[in-house]
Design a protein around this motif. Sequence first.
Motif, PDB file in Angstrom:
ATOM      1  N   PRO A  23      21.029  93.896 107.329  1.00  0.00           N
ATOM      2  CA  PRO A  23      20.576  92.741 108.112  1.00  0.00           C
ATOM      3  C   PRO A  23      19.072  92.537 107.990  1.00  0.00           C
ATOM      4  CG  PRO A  23      22.131  94.048 109.380  1.00  0.00           C
ATOM      5  CD  PRO A  23      21.807  94.849 108.144  1.00  0.00           C
ATOM      6  N   THR A  27      19.275  86.966 109.806  1.00  0.00           N
ATOM      7  CA  THR A  27      20.617  87.318 110.291  1.00  0.00           C
ATOM      8  C   THR A  27      20.603  88.428 111.337  1.00  0.00           C
ATOM      9  OG1 THR A  27      20.983  88.943 108.500  1.00  0.00           O
ATOM     10  CG2 THR A  27      21.680  86.654 108.093  1.00  0.00           C
ATOM     11  N   ASP A  28      19.433  88.800 111.818  1.00  0.00           N
ATOM     12  CA  ASP A  28      19.328  89.877 112.808  1.00  0.00           C
ATOM     13  C   ASP A  28      20.041  89.458 114.095  1.00  0.00           C
ATOM     14  OD1 ASP A  28      18.642  91.796 114.650  1.00  0.00           O
ATOM     15  OD2 ASP A  28      16.497  91.734 114.245  1.00  0.00           O
ATOM     16  N   PRO A  29      21.188  90.088 114.431  1.00  0.00           N
ATOM     17  CA  PRO A  29      21.932  89.652 115.613  1.00  0.00           C
ATOM     18  C   PRO A  29      21.205  89.889 116.931  1.00  0.00           C
ATOM     19  CG  PRO A  29      22.882  91.666 114.719  1.00  0.00           C
ATOM     20  CD  PRO A  29      21.854  91.198 113.737  1.00  0.00           C
ATOM     21  N   SER A  56      27.390  94.134 116.140  1.00  0.00           N
ATOM     22  CA  SER A  56      26.571  92.942 115.900  1.00  0.00           C
ATOM     23  C   SER A  56      26.791  91.904 116.987  1.00  0.00           C
ATOM     24  CB  SER A  56      26.892  92.353 114.522  1.00  0.00           C
ATOM     25  OG  SER A  56      26.452  93.207 113.492  1.00  0.00           O
ATOM     26  N   ALA A 255      26.369  91.155 110.959  1.00  0.00           N
ATOM     27  CA  ALA A 255      25.220  90.265 111.145  1.00  0.00           C
ATOM     28  C   ALA A 255      25.503  88.899 110.536  1.00  0.00           C
ATOM     29  CB  ALA A 255      23.974  90.884 110.516  1.00  0.00           C
ATOM     30  N   PHE A 256      26.144  88.895 109.363  1.00  0.00           N
ATOM     31  CA  PHE A 256      26.476  87.634 108.699  1.00  0.00           C
ATOM     32  C   PHE A 256      27.533  86.873 109.494  1.00  0.00           C
ATOM     33  CE2 PHE A 256      28.647  85.042 105.467  1.00  0.00           C
ATOM     34  CZ  PHE A 256      27.562  84.415 104.854  1.00  0.00           C
ATOM     35  N   TRP A 259      25.876  85.119 112.280  1.00  0.00           N
ATOM     36  CA  TRP A 259      25.172  83.942 111.752  1.00  0.00           C
ATOM     37  C   TRP A 259      26.143  82.779 111.518  1.00  0.00           C
ATOM     38  CZ3 TRP A 259      25.668  81.411 106.982  1.00  0.00           C
ATOM     39  CH2 TRP A 259      24.695  80.431 106.735  1.00  0.00           C
ATOM     40  N   LYS A 262      27.370  81.482 115.323  1.00  0.00           N
ATOM     41  CA  LYS A 262      26.493  81.430 116.500  1.00  0.00           C
ATOM     42  C   LYS A 262      26.192  80.017 116.976  1.00  0.00           C
ATOM     43  CE  LYS A 262      22.126  81.535 113.901  1.00  0.00           C
ATOM     44  NZ  LYS A 262      20.805  82.172 113.761  1.00  0.00           N
ATOM     45  N   ARG A 267      28.016  75.651 110.779  1.00  0.00           N
ATOM     46  CA  ARG A 267      28.342  76.304 109.500  1.00  0.00           C
ATOM     47  C   ARG A 267      29.767  75.970 109.051  1.00  0.00           C
ATOM     48  NH1 ARG A 267      24.555  78.848 111.910  1.00  0.00           N
ATOM     49  NH2 ARG A 267      22.542  78.459 111.052  1.00  0.00           N
ATOM     50  N   ALA A 277      28.371  88.349 102.522  1.00  0.00           N
ATOM     51  CA  ALA A 277      27.380  88.790 103.507  1.00  0.00           C
ATOM     52  C   ALA A 277      26.074  89.181 102.849  1.00  0.00           C
ATOM     53  CB  ALA A 277      27.937  89.964 104.312  1.00  0.00           C
ATOM     54  N   VAL A 281      20.861  83.736 103.523  1.00  0.00           N
ATOM     55  CA  VAL A 281      21.418  82.556 104.196  1.00  0.00           C
ATOM     56  C   VAL A 281      20.514  81.335 104.067  1.00  0.00           C
ATOM     57  CG1 VAL A 281      22.797  83.939 105.785  1.00  0.00           C
ATOM     58  CG2 VAL A 281      20.476  83.248 106.462  1.00  0.00           C
TER      59      VAL A 281
END
Length: 303
Positions: A23, A27-29, A56, A255-256, A259, A262, A267, A277, A281
Amino acid sequence: MADMESWGFGKFGEFISKTHTEPYEATDPSKVRLPQPFVVCIVGASRGIGAGVAKSYAKAGATGLILAARRVSGLEETAAQCKKINPKVDIEIVPCDITKVEDVANLADKTKAKFGGRLDVVVVNSGVSGPIETKVTTIDPKDFQNAINVNYVGTFLSAKYLIPLLLSTEGGAKAFLAVSTFATMILRGPFASPTYSVSKAAQLKLVENVHEEFVGEGLAAFSVHPGAVWTEMNSDHAPEAFKPFFGDSPDLCGAFCVWLTKDGSQRHWLSGRLVSATYDVEELETKKDEIVEKDLLKFRLAY
């Protein structure tokens, strides 16, 4: 990379030039604040990639997690890790053999009862590879059938019983994700196992169908390659010599997934497609018009 191209991957890495192994900022959750409430069901959450997905979503502030797998002890460990990350998250542990109709139906019932019918995201991570055999003549029929049952039939059962909850959740993310693999493209070489590749290809086609069937009702269906992760499944069947090919973090996929889901429908242009992943992104989003116009990242008959 030359070897990977010769195995059937095509010009691997050229579509998205920048990739990641863990991550990163975009993409950092832990930098995400999911809508409240937000309920996620992860099937196959007892270890490895599935546990990474659960953690995540806990980092991103999910209010509810349903953790399902055959191995309850692993689920309890994942739940404890998620609680440590996010003490407020409400967690339901459900023993579930994804190949059994009654187990998956019970999973849907438990989810509905626990969270009042709310379900935003389903992530189907359960999967098996079986022993690495590259010729159909040397494959044990039981191993082949087991891979079909877990990788393909299990995804079908999850879709059948959990999609109705996704669709009925007013204002929900309405996202169905299957942890897929670029191994569906492998035709030759040391990883060309019909047991795994063919069963996961069937799963991939099923997710494409789910997209077509429910996109008009607001559902997004994604297939996600998690990266090359050295998991317990790999260590059970793959030779140790394969390990250098598997250098990606088990947290990368989760994490992906966060993304992808969210921001509601932002998306959904990736729905029905196989995405990795490992993709950067931000670069992926620059490809949006090309992907939609040419309908890329799907199985095709070349002619």
